[in-house]
Design an enzyme around this catalytic site. Structure first.
Site, PDB file in Angstrom:
ATOM      1  CB  SER A  19      -0.915   0.017   1.223  1.00 49.21           C
ATOM      2  OG  SER A  19      -1.581   1.261   1.306  1.00 49.21           O
ATOM      3  CG  ASP A  46      -5.281   2.556   0.472  1.00 50.75           C
ATOM      4  OD1 ASP A  46      -6.191   1.715   0.348  1.00 50.75           O
ATOM      5  OD2 ASP A  46      -4.171   2.282   0.952  1.00 50.75           O
ATOM      6  CG  HIS A  77      -9.505   0.130  -1.201  1.00 54.66           C
ATOM      7  ND1 HIS A  77      -9.064   0.033   0.110  1.00 54.66           N
ATOM      8  CD2 HIS A  77     -10.864   0.077  -1.133  1.00 54.66           C
ATOM      9  CE1 HIS A  77     -10.108  -0.070   0.908  1.00 54.66           C
ATOM     10  NE2 HIS A  77     -11.212  -0.041   0.182  1.00 54.66           N
ATOM     11  CG  MET A  79     -11.569   3.244   1.349  1.00 54.68           C
ATOM     12  SD  MET A  79     -10.124   3.232   2.437  1.00 54.68           S
ATOM     13  CE  MET A  79      -8.805   3.253   1.231  1.00 54.68           C
ATOM     14  CG  MET A 150     -11.740  -2.768   4.218  1.00 54.65           C
ATOM     15  SD  MET A 150     -10.118  -2.330   3.547  1.00 54.65           S
ATOM     16  CE  MET A 150      -9.431  -1.346   4.897  1.00 54.65           C
ATOM     17  CG  PHE A 156      -6.806   7.244   9.394  1.00 50.18           C
ATOM     18  CD1 PHE A 156      -6.111   8.422   9.188  1.00 50.18           C
ATOM     19  CD2 PHE A 156      -8.176   7.298   9.642  1.00 50.18           C
ATOM     20  CE1 PHE A 156      -6.763   9.649   9.236  1.00 50.18           C
ATOM     21  CE2 PHE A 156      -8.839   8.525   9.687  1.00 50.18           C
ATOM     22  CZ  PHE A 156      -8.130   9.709   9.485  1.00 50.18           C
ATOM     23  N   GLY A 158      -1.620   1.927   9.316  1.00 52.20           N
ATOM     24  CA  GLY A 158      -0.961   1.685  10.594  1.00 52.20           C
ATOM     25  C   GLY A 158      -1.844   1.169  11.705  1.00 52.20           C
ATOM     26  N   GLY A 186      -3.091  -4.003   8.772  1.00 49.53           N
ATOM     27  CA  GLY A 186      -2.317  -4.633   9.824  1.00 49.53           C
ATOM     28  C   GLY A 186      -1.642  -5.928   9.440  1.00 49.53           C
ATOM     29  N   GLY A 206       1.249  -2.246   4.194  1.00 46.08           N
ATOM     30  CA  GLY A 206       1.826  -0.914   4.098  1.00 46.08           C
ATOM     31  C   GLY A 206       3.061  -0.775   4.947  1.00 46.08           C
ATOM     32  CB  SER A 207       3.381  -0.026   8.571  1.00 47.65           C
ATOM     33  OG  SER A 207       2.405   0.997   8.556  1.00 47.65           O
TER      34      SER A 207
END
Length: 231
Positions: A19, A46, A77, A79, A150, A156, A158, A186, A206-207
């Site tokens: 991401s 996103d 994606h 949103m 999801m 958001f 993280g 996550g 992502g992170s």
């Protein structure tokens, strides 16, 4: 598989879609190259409108700029409250996957048909509080190529992975053995096994990827877990 082609009899393959929400936006093209060179399959984008979710990220103009710097599959994606407004702009931008939320009023067969007619694959996403049965009709009709579950509240990066979403993934995989099932939120070394075992094959991270000191290893851990679970 090719859009409009008969469903494959093969199980879906492992796909890692980092991401870019977790990337340095000022260096997005470089960040995208880093993860693709590190073994990523797709790039997850996103798109948030500040209405369906409180955050505001970017839209088709940024996707179009990125597409000039990569040949990667652009996994968008949305949103957003009005995904229909994004079909033509994202087509023109070079997007490959158009994933909208089942919770919006425009989540209809017409929207799926428009996105497919524009040459994009179609995905449908569910927020954590939305049951799997909400997408049964649209999936049973063969209108989508992917379901995104999801594993955090959208909006958001993280956030902490919600393992209670795994029964939803498992139920969807049992009902749709050949469809791509994506999980987002996550995902990392500590949570990938649960997602892979439940049946997810498209992993958004992502992170755990962009924050890693060893990007190829971070991607390989995710992909290997999905491949192992499918055996």
């Amino acid at each position: 598989r090719v859009i409009g082609a008969p469903p494959s009899t093969m199980a879906p393959t492992a796909i890692v879609s980092p991401s870019l929400l977790a990337s340095d936006f000022a260096r997005m093209a470089d960040e995208a190259k880093k993860v693709i060179d590190g073994g990523a399959d797709w790039l997850h984008l996103d798109i948030m409108d500040g209405h369906f979710v409180p955050n505001l990220t970017f839209g088709a103009p940024v996707v179009k700029c990125l597409a000039k710097h990569t040949d990667a599959f652009l996994d968008c994606h949305l949103m957003v409250t009005n995904p229909g407004d994004y079909v033509e702009p994202l087509k023109d931008a070079g997007a490959h996957m158009f994933t909208f939320h089942i919770e919006v009023d425009e989540a209809t067969a017409v929207l799926c048909d428009r996105a497919r007619a524009a040459g994009m694959k179609v995905g449908v996403a569910l927020k954590p509080g939305t049951p799997a049965k909400a997408v049964h009709a649209i999936c049973d009709a063969g209108l989508v190529d992917m379901v995104l579950v999801m594993t955090v509240e959208p909006g958001f990066g993280g956030q902490k992975f919600q393992p209670e979403m795994m029964p939803k993934v498992k139920a969807l995989r049992e009902r749709y053995p050949q469809i791509d099932i994506q999980v987002d939120g996550g995902l990392g070394p500590a949570t990938i096994e649960a997602a892979a075992t439940a049946g997810a094959n498209v992993i958004v991270a992502g992170s755990s990827v962009f924050g890693s000191d060893d990007v190829p290893k971070a991607i390989a851990v995710l992909k290997d877990a999905v491949t192992a679970a499918a055996k």
